[in-house]
Design an enzyme around this catalytic site. Structure first.
Site, short mmCIF file in Angstrom:
data_model
loop_
_atom_site.label_atom_id
_atom_site.label_comp_id
_atom_site.label_asym_id
_atom_site.label_seq_id
_atom_site.Cartn_x
_atom_site.Cartn_y
_atom_site.Cartn_z
N PRO A 99 6.80 52.35 -65.32
CG PRO A 99 6.25 54.47 -64.49
CD PRO A 99 6.10 53.60 -65.71
CG HIS A 126 -0.17 60.14 -75.25
ND1 HIS A 126 0.88 60.85 -74.75
CD2 HIS A 126 -1.23 60.43 -74.47
CE1 HIS A 126 0.47 61.56 -73.72
NE2 HIS A 126 -0.81 61.33 -73.53
CG LEU A 133 -1.04 61.15 -62.49
CD1 LEU A 133 -1.14 62.60 -62.90
CD2 LEU A 133 0.23 60.52 -62.95
CD GLU A 163 1.12 56.18 -64.43
OE1 GLU A 163 1.98 56.71 -63.70
OE2 GLU A 163 0.22 56.84 -64.99
CD GLN A 219 -5.16 58.79 -68.47
OE1 GLN A 219 -4.36 59.72 -68.45
NE2 GLN A 219 -6.24 58.77 -67.71
CG PHE A 220 -1.94 57.12 -73.38
CD1 PHE A 220 -2.44 57.00 -74.68
CD2 PHE A 220 -2.53 58.05 -72.53
CE1 PHE A 220 -3.50 57.78 -75.11
CE2 PHE A 220 -3.59 58.84 -72.96
CZ PHE A 220 -4.07 58.71 -74.26
C1 LIG Z 1 3.02 59.22 -65.77
C2 LIG Z 1 1.81 59.70 -66.48
N1 LIG Z 1 0.64 59.10 -66.27
C3 LIG Z 1 -0.48 59.51 -66.89
C4 LIG Z 1 -0.43 60.55 -67.79
C5 LIG Z 1 -1.70 61.03 -68.50
N2 LIG Z 1 -2.03 62.36 -67.95
C6 LIG Z 1 -1.63 63.48 -68.58
S1 LIG Z 1 -1.94 64.85 -67.64
C7 LIG Z 1 -2.64 63.92 -66.41
C8 LIG Z 1 -3.15 64.60 -65.17
C9 LIG Z 1 -2.09 65.45 -64.56
O1 LIG Z 1 -2.63 66.17 -63.48
P1 LIG Z 1 -1.75 67.21 -62.70
O2 LIG Z 1 -0.45 66.58 -62.30
O3 LIG Z 1 -2.58 67.77 -61.60
O4 LIG Z 1 -1.39 68.34 -63.75
P2 LIG Z 1 -2.44 69.24 -64.52
O5 LIG Z 1 -2.74 68.55 -65.82
O6 LIG Z 1 -3.64 69.39 -63.66
O7 LIG Z 1 -1.74 70.55 -64.76
C10 LIG Z 1 -2.61 62.57 -66.72
C11 LIG Z 1 -3.16 61.50 -65.86
C12 LIG Z 1 0.83 61.15 -68.01
N3 LIG Z 1 0.98 62.16 -68.89
N4 LIG Z 1 1.92 60.72 -67.35
#
Ligand SMILES: Cc1ncc(C[n+]2csc(CCOP(=O)(O)OP(=O)(O)O)c2C)c(N)n1
Ligand SMILES: Cc1ncc(C[n+]2csc(CCOP(=O)(O)OP(=O)(O)O)c2C)c(N)n1
Ligand SMILES: [Mg+2]
Ligand SMILES: [Mg+2]
Lengths: 326, 366, 326, 366
Positions: free
Chosen positions: A89, A129, A58, A60, A82-83
């Site tokens: 970043p 988003h 995760l 960017e 993703q969006f």
């Molecule tokens: C910077 C960013 N990139 C992508 C997303 C899309 N997205 C939302 S939740 C998520 C996964 C997050 O995983 P984690 O940090 O483990 O938290 P969890 O949802 O498991 O509680 C992603 C990729 C986002 N919200 N923010």
């Protein structure tokens, strides 16, 4: 020739590019097993393996930076953000490296990468988003910025973007990912990267738009036709570089122009198009150039987002205004 | 709020980590422990010595060029020559170097010509179109932003099953950037053939190490990414080369990334645009002169009867000679035509910008 | 009233703001003992202590993010980004948080922060040290973007920026940091944040610029005066929001307009100004609106940077062209 | 290239680190080690239990609202209730919470009304103008981007000499972001009163932990920033509360930041927009149901004769009742007038945008 949605066309282009060229690599969050949160990469990992379809951590900035490193080594990375709200970043990598590697080394190294991301709102998604900040990227020398508005153009432009020897940001209109359907012949034919598409010819007024707003713009053209106003509709499609000649030729013919985009008004890409006309098309202008855009506010949360996104009626009203002007 | 019933110490330990330090030569050139194999080959040590001496001589000339308005801002590696040279000497031609603005020495070692380096710092992009390895990266100026590139390069090697290694050099300040962090974390996940090297010269312009991070060592930062970090005496070129060799050999063998913290000291100003007198006491600098890498290796070589006054003078003369020829070539290079700033923007200049190129051409030639 | 340089005026404003308001905190790389690489913060740490003048670690994203957190807690952070080429890692924080915190919480939290950074080229600096990408920020709803062109305006606008209850990006024209001198009365008087400055009145043509380019523009106005062309010169000064009325009023008077900026042409802020005129000033236009800008290339390294930055002769040539137009 | 003469093992160790793990209750509710003091107060445990049960009941209703088109995308904390509740229960009102989108439970505990949470996830910014602590941050959606805010908040506390603590919650995926890294590094330098909590639920949407990082624990990432990281059984609310208490007490006392890795599991889909069936086997999820926090604490309470069927039913009924009232209030809230999207953009709407506001008002009311 199959009828496919815009997101399916993206998937077809990715699969085609990957099978044509082993140096094409797809990377991003959830692009692998999950096939992307919008299913744009569905099936690719099964078909091309986890080494070429990479579930990135995760991060960017990392995704864009990895693309630069891979591209400098001769791969053709296609990164997914993703969006669009999470693309910021990547801007450091895009501005300071991707767009400059070729110039910085005077051609010794280059950066044939593509960064794909969903663009715009209207799907009742959470905050961040529904961004449409294309102008921030279209201002950057050395980059290309492309945004299709139909499955056919998504397929042909994405193939072109992947084959292009320079970095391309490829914006995909989320709102019409599934709403837009069309016949796509998976023949590997790419479309040119700096030619605008005249979707409808008309004598009275030029309507210029890109991405999801092209649909409202076409609907507006239909409504205007009912009142006998013949609107020419141009899908700019490539914002950087963009097709100045098609714009100028159309305005020369119609003398009137309305520019439609979802992004905030101030300093949006519509300003660039209007400036072009004020500079090189002024003598043919019969009326002020009008921008119908998102407001200079943050994109509101779902309950109000429909009030932010330019409506068909705002477009027709503007078109009528410029047509009545004299 | 109630104090916790048990203390940390009663909780079971589930993971343990160590950071080790590598050094062979004491500041006075005496041996601290058995030397690595390559060091038994005197010619190898002599070439490392030559590389460091040439670097320092080149830096000195570059600064005087800048002072006399014939070069742009320039960063010397004074006191840190062992870092770039030690690392570069352990790389193969096909490996990829991702240098920072302070790594002129590593590029010279890899075949970039001095006149090319001068051309770049003289404000001409053509300096990056060099005689060194075509796949090496240009100097990275946005601190740490090249670390993700190194990971991408390493990934390409894995994908293509090539036994090559990406080596990324940056300063200790760069370890505060998320870029470096994200890149290290990714390299760890895919066991990429990438060696990250932090030149810990204690200062980031005027910011001292203690204001840069609270970690006792930089080496331990690799623990967060799941791989090995080692601290090395960055003023001991034998240690730098040995550490680099080990890390590169391991990376090439598919054992994953390594992090090397090279502990050294920036004896000069940050760049020619800086005045370190503003923010650090001369005593501190003086003290560190006692540890600098060139005198250290020289003492060792002399103690081995492998070096002496005559050789020193011959080397100095040789370096001066090479540098003067390079400077002449550099100064003889006239600027490229202004409109060429459009020529490497894209593989092919888009029609939309042709008019601008013409305008610039007319403006500058008219 | 002392004669000071622009960078000294910045320093005066910072010192004044810090002594007036204990919640003002300055942070950035080398802003402490070293007083900033351009000396903008010299003396502040000695005077206000290391807790209020913080030497940040080398992390721009962090600097901007810290400002958001501090501001939400009621401090008035003034972050410094050493050069505009290093501001890109801050864009995520600026777009997704600083500019939105107030709206996101409907006024419960706010973000009174300032992010200062040197702007533009012309000082023979290395790559990335000569950026002018102001439009990327001026497009963002919820932000303010300000750029002074004289010591007086630097002092008054920076005080206003620090006192403003919302986030402000404050761009400082590097090229005239020392070249621009002027009388500054350190009286704590701020200037308004959305009023453009008419630096010179004229009937024949409106020249609009901001930042360092204002100097070349004024010189151009002098040269034009020798040929009897009376140019009105407007320093836009605040780009977000900007003073549309002053622009429109001037163009209404002159009917001719040249916009001058150092940033790349495509999608630069000049496009916004030209679009405004094409939309609301068209009827008063007697000639095309011309943009004199940096080229759509990467800012070249020092050997060629002077060819990139708009020259006085490019400005006068454009002005003559629009004046001769009929 | 020659193999190095000496092996790592011969190099002196200059730093050692350990990561410890905290847990008190086994999955079956039996005690593993002496409980922390607060646990001797049954009412404290009952309120933790209630908090978790209310959270799960609320999540369930929220999902059905979403399924029937009356709520936007929503993220449940199914299986992770102990994380948000354990942390929130150790905070003081004046401390500042910086939650992620998955921390509804922590905010409810701190006084945000359920109808306010629903209003926000229903797509109305007014939901963030809540009854909870006015200084708490809204849900952070860009993953990890609120970590630097936490450091800024902590810095403000130090500057004003306030005994307050900033608590930042995020998922394990966030630890891959440079934002978190830069914030932790800064918090370490200035010993800021900040507690970073990673909810390690093993998944970042479809990306499993092993593709997120190669570090054996997340806790060890704090080593890179020079402070203590502890791993905690995130399904043991007693452990979560104890770990949070200790970290917060230390931070408040000026001893600097702490990092807590809460090891738990995401029993549900990522959000209502996700279908976890696509990327993980039901067996894996089933297995983790045996460890979930609510049944675990219930078993313990029952074993202490502090809880039974009657209480359980009473609590369930009470929760349903509260939730239904909240839902009614939420559904009764009509959208705000469209033109109000301009009203909190700036403290005062700049004149330049007044016309746009008027246009929107006319458009939407006409
Ligand atoms: C910077 C960013 N990139 C992508 C997303 C899309 N997205 C939302 S939740 C998520 C996964 C997050 O995983 P984690 O940090 O483990 O938290 P969890 O949802 O498991 O509680 C992603 C990729 C986002 N919200 N923010
Ligand atoms: C991202 C970024 N921020 C700021 C700068 C300005 N700058 C150039 S070098 C430097 C200090 C770097 O210190 P360090 O990483 O320790 O490397 P060193 O110069 O000591 O070799 C700074 C702040 C930059 N080049 N890049
Ligand atoms: Mg350093
Ligand atoms: Mg997770």
């Amino acid at each position: 020739m199959a009828e496919v949605t815009l997101v399916e066309a993206v998937n077809l282009a990715l699969a085609r590019a990957m099978s044509d060229d082993p140096s094409v690599v797809v990377l991003g969050e959830d692009v692998g097993v999950n096939g992307g949160v919008f299913r744009a990469t569905v099936g690719l990992q099964q078909r091309f393996g986890p080494q070429r379809v990479v579930d990135a951590p995760l991060a960017e900035l990392l995704i864009s930076g990895l693309c630069v490193g891979m591209a400098a080594q001769g791969l053709r990375p296609v990164g997914e953000i993703q969006f669009m709200g999470f693309i910021y970043p990547c801007i450091d990598q895009l501005v300071n490296h991707a767009s400059r590697l070729r110039n910085r080394t005077q051609g010794r190294l280059s950066c044939p990468m593509v960064l794909r991301t969903p663009h715009g709102g209207g799907i009742r998604a959470p905050e961040h988003h529904s961004e449409s900040t294309e102008v921030m990227l279209a201002h950057i020398p050395g980059l290309r910025v492309v945004i299709p508005s139909s499955p056919e153009r998504a397929y042909g432009l994405l193939l072109a973007a992947i084959r292009d020897p320079d970095p391309v940001v490829f914006l995909e209109p989320t709102r019409i990912y599934r709403a837009a359907k069309g016949q796509v012949d998976d023949d590997g034919e790419a479309l040119p990267l700096d030619v605008a598409f005249v979707l409808r010819e008309g004598q009275d007024v030029t309507l210029i738009s890109w991405g999801a707003m092209v649909r409202e713009t076409l609907t507006a053209a239909d409504e205007l036709a009912d009142d006998g106003i013949r609107a020419e509709v141009i899908d700019l499609a490539t914002l950087k570089p963009y097709d100045e000649n098609t714009v100028l030729a159309s305005v020369q013919k119609t003398g009137r122009c309305v520019i439609v985009h979802e992004a905030a008004r101030t300093g949006g890409f519509g300003a660039e198009v209007a400036a072009l006309i004020a500079e090189r098309g002024l003598t043919s202008l019969l009326a002020p150039v009008v921008r119908v855009t998102g407001y200079d506010t943050v994109m509101p949360l779902p309950r109000l987002e429909q009030h932010y996104i330019p409506s068909v009626s705002r477009i027709t009203a503007a078109a009528r205004r410029v047509c009545q002007f004299s | 709020m109630a104090e916790p019933a048990i203390t940390d110490e009663e909780l079971p330990v589930i993971a343990r980590f160590e950071v080790r330090r590598r050094s062979y030569l004491a500041p006075d050139g005496t041996i601290l422990r058995r030397l690595p194999q390559f060091a038994s080959d005197t010619s190898a040590l002599l070439s490392l010595y030559r590389g460091m001496v040439l670097t320092r001589a080149f830096d000195t000339k570059a600064v005087s060029l800048q002072r006399t308005g014939r070069l742009g801002t320039y960063a010397v590696s004074l006191g840190q020559e062992a870092v770039s040279i030690g690392i570069a000497s352990a790389m193969r031609e096909e490996d990829v170097l991702l240098p920072s603005y302070r790594d002129n020495a590593a590029l010279l070692w890899r075949g970039v010509k001095m006149e090319e380096t001068l051309l770049y710092w003289g404000g001409d992009e053509r300096g990056n179109h060099w005689s060194g390895p075509a796949h090496d990266f240009p100097f990275c100026i946005p601190v740490g932003s090249h670390a993700p590139h190194a990971a991408g390069v390493g990934y390409a090697f894995v994908l293509r099953k090539q036994p090559r290694v990406a080596v990324c050099l940056f300063g200790e300040g760069a370890t505060s950037k998320g870029d470096v962090w994200e890149a290290m974390n990714f390299a760890g996940i895919y066991k990429l053939p990438v060696v990250f090297v932090a030149n810990n010269n204690q200062w980031a312009i005027s910011v001292p190490l203690k204001l840069q991070t609270a970690s006792e060592t930089l080496a331990q930062k690799a623990i967060a990414a799941g791989f090995i970090g080692e601290q090395v005496d960055g003023n001991d070129v034998i240690a730098m080369r040995a550490a680099a060799e080990e890390a590169i050999v391991e990376a090439r063998a598919g054992k994953g990334p390594r992090f090397i913290e090279a502990v050294t000291y920036r004896l000069g100003d940050h760049t020619t645009a800086d005045d370190a007198g503003r923010y650090r006491p001369p005593e501190e600098v003086q003290a560190h002169w006692k540890e600098e890498p060139i005198a250290r290796l020289r003492s060792y070589l002399v103690s081995q009867n492998a070096w002496g006054k005559v050789e020193e003078e011959r080397l100095a003369a040789e370096c001066q000679q090479l540098i003067e020829v390079a400077i002449e070539r550099y100064l003889a290079t006239s600027p490229r035509p202004p409109e060429t700033i459009f020529d490497h923007l894209y593989a092919e200049l888009p029609a939309a910008y042709a008019a601008q190129r013409r305008e610039l051409k007319d403006a500058s030639h008219g």
